[in-house]
Design a protein around this motif. Structure first.
Motif, mmCIF file in Angstrom:
data_model
loop_
_atom_site.group_PDB
_atom_site.id
_atom_site.type_symbol
_atom_site.label_atom_id
_atom_site.label_comp_id
_atom_site.label_asym_id
_atom_site.label_seq_id
_atom_site.Cartn_x
_atom_site.Cartn_y
_atom_site.Cartn_z
ATOM 1 N N GLU A 87 0.827 -1.199 0.000
ATOM 2 C CA GLU A 87 0.000 0.000 0.000
ATOM 3 C C GLU A 87 0.861 1.249 0.000
ATOM 4 O O GLU A 87 0.559 2.232 -0.682
ATOM 5 N N LYS A 130 -5.524 2.501 -0.725
ATOM 6 C CA LYS A 130 -5.387 1.052 -0.580
ATOM 7 C C LYS A 130 -4.388 0.533 -1.603
ATOM 8 O O LYS A 130 -4.031 1.225 -2.558
ATOM 9 N N ASN A 131 -3.929 -0.665 -1.393
ATOM 10 C CA ASN A 131 -3.043 -1.313 -2.362
ATOM 11 C C ASN A 131 -3.773 -1.422 -3.704
ATOM 12 O O ASN A 131 -4.973 -1.683 -3.754
#
Length: 350
Positions: free
Chosen positions: A24, A82-83
């Motif tokens: 992330e 977020k990733n």
């Protein structure tokens, strides 16, 4: 560099790097921070872009949102990251909590590729469950780029964005509904058309047939529309090519003679008393050799008709009407010095 070009460059970078991004934190630095920078905010200025912005919730202290963009000391946009491999819908509740306590009007949930912008249309100070603007940066359309531009530092206006957000939200939902109905028509959608074209009883079997017919009908309709647009575009392109060929053919028929060039030099010699030579421009045609002020068709200085049996110089009065005067040789152009200079004087008064 304009916004669309910058976003395209970032999209290209994402496509090249995403398979090498694992965390992330890497997603933030490689994808999200460049996006914030494109919007005109200085990611190295902690008073403008605040990382790990504190968003304490009641007794729960130390809650932080990934970034907050600050204007006049207050957050105007909070960003939760977020990733890039993660889906965003799972994380809505977290951003929902942050939104309530920061008093901002806008929240962004992103994994660096997908972007979801939220506001509080349904209930003030309470984030809407659905975004009003949603896109993937790797497949942007012009209308979406126009909406992104509203968040740019140079044009950010809370009221303007909020007033437009409601329409965006519903248009987005309507587009989704249309897509769903075209992919798999519902009974209600199929029935809408069946009632208009079928006079019999709409049994379950009939409705199943009509769902298939409605889907095929819409697909054919869309296909025809696309083909019509393509044909129109190709026809327009063909016409433009023909016009270019005609123009090129006409130009190829023009043959500027040595006599016309010498005559042009005489006109320049007369007019340079009032004008710099750069403003005295020649333009040869099939029927005459034109001399213009500033290469402007609406400002003719004179016309030379030298290719026929008789030679003429065309002079222009105050109404810009051509009056032809007969000349024996190009040296006779000097006889019309007064008229040529008066023509220049008339343009100077405009």
């Amino acid at each position: 560099m304009e916004l669309s070009t910058q976003l395209k460059s970032l999209a290209d970078k994402i496509n090249q790097l995403k398979d090498k991004i694992e965390t992330e934190e890497s997603t933030k630095h490689a994808f999200v921070l460049p996006f914030i920078n494109i919007l005109g905010y200085d990611t190295f200025n902690p008073t403008e872009v605040v990382p790990e912005f504190t968003a304490d919730i009641g007794l729960k202290k130390g809650e932080k949102v990934d970034y907050a963009i600050i204007q006049d000391g207050a957050p105007i946009l909070i960003i939760e990251c977020k990733n890039w491999k993660e889906k965003l819908s799972v994380h809505n509740s977290q951003l929902f909590r942050y939104f309530h306590v920061t008093k901002t009007r806008f929240a962004l949930l992103t994994n660096g590729i997908s972007y979801q912008f939220f506001t509080d249309l349904d209930e003030k100070n309470k984030m809407d469950p659905k975004p009003f603007l949603e896109f993937e940066i790797t497949s942007l359309k012009d209308n979406v780029i126009n909406e992104i531009a509203k968040f740019h530092k140079s044009s950010f206006d809370v009221n303007h964005i909020v007033s437009n957000a409601s329409a965006l939200k519903y248009i987005q939902e309507i587009r989704k509904q249309i897509n769903d109905e075209l992919s798999n028509p519902s009974n209600e959608f199929a029935k809408l058309f069946a009632n208009k074209v079928y006079s019999g009883r709409l049994t379950e079997k009939v409705m199943e047939e009509f769902k298939d017919l409605v889907q095929k009908g819409f697909n054919q309709f869309i296909s025809d529309k696309i083909n019509d647009r393509l044909k129109a575009a190709l026809t327009k392109e063909s016409q433009q090519q023909e016009e270019q060929i005609e123009t090129s053919t006409e130009e190829s028929k023009i043959n500027t003679s040595e006599e016309e060039l010498e005559a042009y030099k005489i006109v320049v010699a007369i007019l340079r008393r009032k004008l710099p030579t750069s403003r005295i421009v020649s333009r040869d045609t099939q029927s005459y050799f034109g001399i213009l002020l500033d290469d402007n068709n609406r400002k003719p200085l004179c016309r030379l008709h030298l290719n026929g049996g008789k030679k003429y110089i065309g002079l222009f009065n105050t109404d810009k009407t051509e009056v032809r005067q007969s000349i024996q040789t190009i040296d006779d152009i000097y006889l019309f010095e007064k008229e040529l200079l008066e023509t220049v004087g008339g343009y100077e008064k405009e």
